[in-house]
Enzyme design. Structure first.
Site, short mmCIF file in Angstrom:
data_model
loop_
_atom_site.label_atom_id
_atom_site.label_comp_id
_atom_site.label_asym_id
_atom_site.label_seq_id
_atom_site.Cartn_x
_atom_site.Cartn_y
_atom_site.Cartn_z
N HIS A 1 0.88 -1.17 0.00
CA HIS A 1 0.00 0.00 0.00
C HIS A 1 0.92 1.22 0.00
CE1 HIS A 1 -2.38 -3.03 2.26
NE2 HIS A 1 -3.41 -2.48 1.67
N ASP B 1 2.39 1.72 3.33
CA ASP B 1 3.33 0.71 3.85
C ASP B 1 4.75 1.18 3.55
OD1 ASP B 1 1.13 -0.92 4.34
OD2 ASP B 1 1.42 -2.13 2.54
N MET C 1 2.50 -5.74 -7.92
CA MET C 1 1.19 -5.17 -7.57
C MET C 1 1.35 -4.08 -6.53
SD MET C 1 -1.16 -5.38 -4.84
CE MET C 1 -1.76 -6.89 -4.05
N GLU D 1 -11.04 -6.39 -5.05
CA GLU D 1 -10.95 -7.46 -4.05
C GLU D 1 -12.17 -7.45 -3.14
OE1 GLU D 1 -7.32 -7.63 -1.80
OE2 GLU D 1 -8.24 -8.87 -0.27
N LYS E 1 -14.92 -8.50 -0.22
CA LYS E 1 -14.92 -9.04 1.14
C LYS E 1 -16.31 -8.74 1.72
CE LYS E 1 -12.24 -8.93 5.42
NZ LYS E 1 -11.19 -8.24 6.21
N GLU F 1 -9.87 -13.48 -2.64
CA GLU F 1 -9.06 -13.93 -1.49
C GLU F 1 -9.75 -15.12 -0.82
OE1 GLU F 1 -7.16 -11.19 1.29
OE2 GLU F 1 -7.98 -12.37 2.95
N HIS G 1 -11.82 -14.35 2.27
CA HIS G 1 -13.00 -13.50 2.15
C HIS G 1 -14.22 -14.28 1.67
CE1 HIS G 1 -10.16 -9.78 1.82
NE2 HIS G 1 -10.04 -10.44 2.95
N ASP H 1 -5.34 -13.66 -3.87
CA ASP H 1 -4.82 -13.57 -2.51
C ASP H 1 -5.01 -14.92 -1.82
OD1 ASP H 1 -4.04 -10.97 -2.83
OD2 ASP H 1 -5.43 -10.12 -1.34
N ASP I 1 -11.80 -12.35 10.50
CA ASP I 1 -10.88 -12.40 9.35
C ASP I 1 -9.50 -12.88 9.82
OD1 ASP I 1 -9.51 -11.90 7.01
OD2 ASP I 1 -9.49 -9.73 7.28
N ASP J 1 -6.81 -14.62 8.07
CA ASP J 1 -5.59 -14.49 7.24
C ASP J 1 -4.50 -15.47 7.62
OD1 ASP J 1 -6.73 -12.43 5.72
OD2 ASP J 1 -5.90 -10.85 6.98
N ASP K 1 -1.56 -13.31 0.97
CA ASP K 1 -2.06 -12.19 1.79
C ASP K 1 -2.46 -12.75 3.15
OD1 ASP K 1 -2.89 -9.86 2.77
OD2 ASP K 1 -4.73 -9.72 1.62
C1 GLT Z 1 -5.87 -5.73 4.21
C2 GLT Z 1 -6.90 -6.71 3.74
C3 GLT Z 1 -6.44 -7.49 2.59
C4 GLT Z 1 -6.22 -6.67 1.36
C5 GLT Z 1 -5.11 -5.71 1.51
C6 GLT Z 1 -5.06 -4.82 0.29
S1 GLT Z 1 -5.11 -4.84 2.98
O1 GLT Z 1 -4.87 -6.38 4.93
O2 GLT Z 1 -7.26 -7.57 4.82
O3 GLT Z 1 -7.30 -8.54 2.28
O4 GLT Z 1 -5.83 -7.52 0.31
O5 GLT Z 1 -5.60 -3.58 0.51
MN MN Z 2 -6.41 -9.56 0.53
MN MN Z 3 -8.10 -10.95 4.46
#
Ligand code: GLT
Ligand code: MN
Ligand code: MN
Length: 388
Positions: A59, A62, A93, A186, A188, A222, A225, A250, A260, A262, A292
């Protein structure tokens, strides 16, 4: 034993990438303070090179803090470029942080405040310039704050219109600048907003067709998500692929119904991850495999490396499993048996419709036929568990 195909060492051809925010995650959560020291973008590039990743994504903030002066920006970008050239790590990206700053508390592109929407566009134009300067070819839009807690706040039609206006504006900007850049939305379903607009891959695919330049815009599905929404991730990815819209992906993992998470790729649902890797490899997806994800909050610096290596290693192990699946006589025998009754559907013609209308079907015989999916699925499980 290990040969070049099975030592599971990542190579640039694997296109494994991580965001600065993934290996740089400091372990803050809504209940607890950070547990890991922040590391600079330069340090993170070196870490990624050490574990064997191909690329790094970021980002805008970042890399360059939101309040940096232009002199600070230039120094940070220069140091980052030097780290990239020393290590060979690439930037495929980039994206914009449109969620951390309090200005975005009611959304960025979809805020009820037109000044916030304009600021979000300006911030994104600058972040696009930065991403392109560092080599990005894909630009991700994750609209974490684009949504509501209560529908009294905003009409969902306004939400969609404002998203469309923003993406049309930014497509115009990219075209005008002559950038070679594609957008990837993306989806979610929720978190951090109660409900986020364009909640699923299917919603995003339909929305893209309403844009001024749909050819420039695809999706970045993702795992976590779609899984949060209780959906089948492979089916979402297949639909994106079928539409020619799988611009990025992702990879991580997630338990249905939880926050969430991850998690490390394949940590939770290795069978789901297997069918996903098999799909990506068999259709010839040639974009980034972006992890991700972030390490457990319990991880220390060494364990963060174990996390990153684990994501890539699991992908490569599953790719090897997919190769074995294709070569397994018993599995392929059952697949042929399943497909023995298959044939292409005849396209419509008046004659075909007449012939079909006159055809006799033995409905009871059709209903009496079983399929060996239990046997086949057990073979997949045994393959994954390492006993075949
Ligand atoms: C954030 C989110 C991710 C996204 C990122 C891109 S930021 O951490 O949870 O799923 O891909 O903005
Ligand atoms: Mn993501
Ligand atoms: Mn996520």
């Amino acid at each position: 034993m290990p040969d070049t195909q099975t030592d599971f060492t990542p190579t640039p051809a694997d296109k494994f990438t991580f965001g600065l925010w993934t290996v740089g995650n400091i372990g803050r959560d809504p209940f607890g303070e950070p547990v890991r020291a922040p590391r600079s973008p330069v340090e993170l590039v070196h870490l990624l090179a050490e574990v064997g990743a191909w690329g790094v994504n970021f980002h805008d903030n970042d890399l360059v803090p939101i309040d940096a002066t232009s002199a600070e920006r230039d120094r940070i970008v220069r140091d980052f470029k030097q780290a990239l050239s020393e290590t060979g790590v690439v930037v495929p990206m980039a994206t914009t942080n449109l969620f951390t700053d309090p200005a975005f508390r009611d959304g960025a592109f979809t805020s009820n405040d037109a000044q916030v929407r304009a600021y979000a566009l300006q911030k994104t134009m600058r972040a696009i310039d930065l991403g392109v300067e560092l080599g990005a070819k894909t630009y991700v839009f994750w609209g974490g704050r684009e949504g509501v807690e209560t529908d009294v706040a905003k009409s969902p039609l306004d939400g969609l219109k404002r998203m469309r206006d923003a993406l049309n504006f930014l497509s115009g900007y990219v075209r005008d600048q002559g950038y070679n850049l594609r957008f990837a939305l993306e989806p979610k379903p929720n978190e951090p907003r109660g409900d986020i607009y364009l909640a699923t891959v299917g919603s995003a695919l339909a929305f893209i067709q309403t844009l001024d330049h749909p050819e420039m815009v695809g999706v970045n599905p993702e795992v976590a998500h779609e899984t949060m929404a209780g959906l089948n991730f492979l089916h979402a990815v297949a639909q994106a692929w079928d539409a020619g819209k799988l611009f990025h992906i992702d990879l991580n993992d997630q338990v249905i119904g939880r926050y969430d998470q991850d998690f490390r790729f394949g940590a939770q649902n290795p069978k789901v991850a297997f069918f996903l890797v098999q799909f990506l490899e068999s259709v010839g997806y040639d974009g980034s495999r972006h992890f991700d994800a972030h390490a457990y909050r319990t991880a220390d610096a060494d364990d963060v490396k174990a996390f990153a290596r684990g994501c890539m290693r699991t992908y490569l192990i599953l790719k090897e499993k997919a190769r074995r699946f294709a070569e397994d006589g018993e599995i392929q025998g059952l697949l042929s048996q399943i497909r023995a009754q298959d044939a292409a559907t005849e396209p419509y013609s008046r004659e075909a419709a007449q012939a079909l209308g006159a055809r006799d079907f033995d409905r009871q015989a059709l209903g009496a036929r079983g399929q060996p999916y239990e046997a086949l699925d057990q073979l997949v499980i045994e393959l994954l568990l390492g006993v075949r």
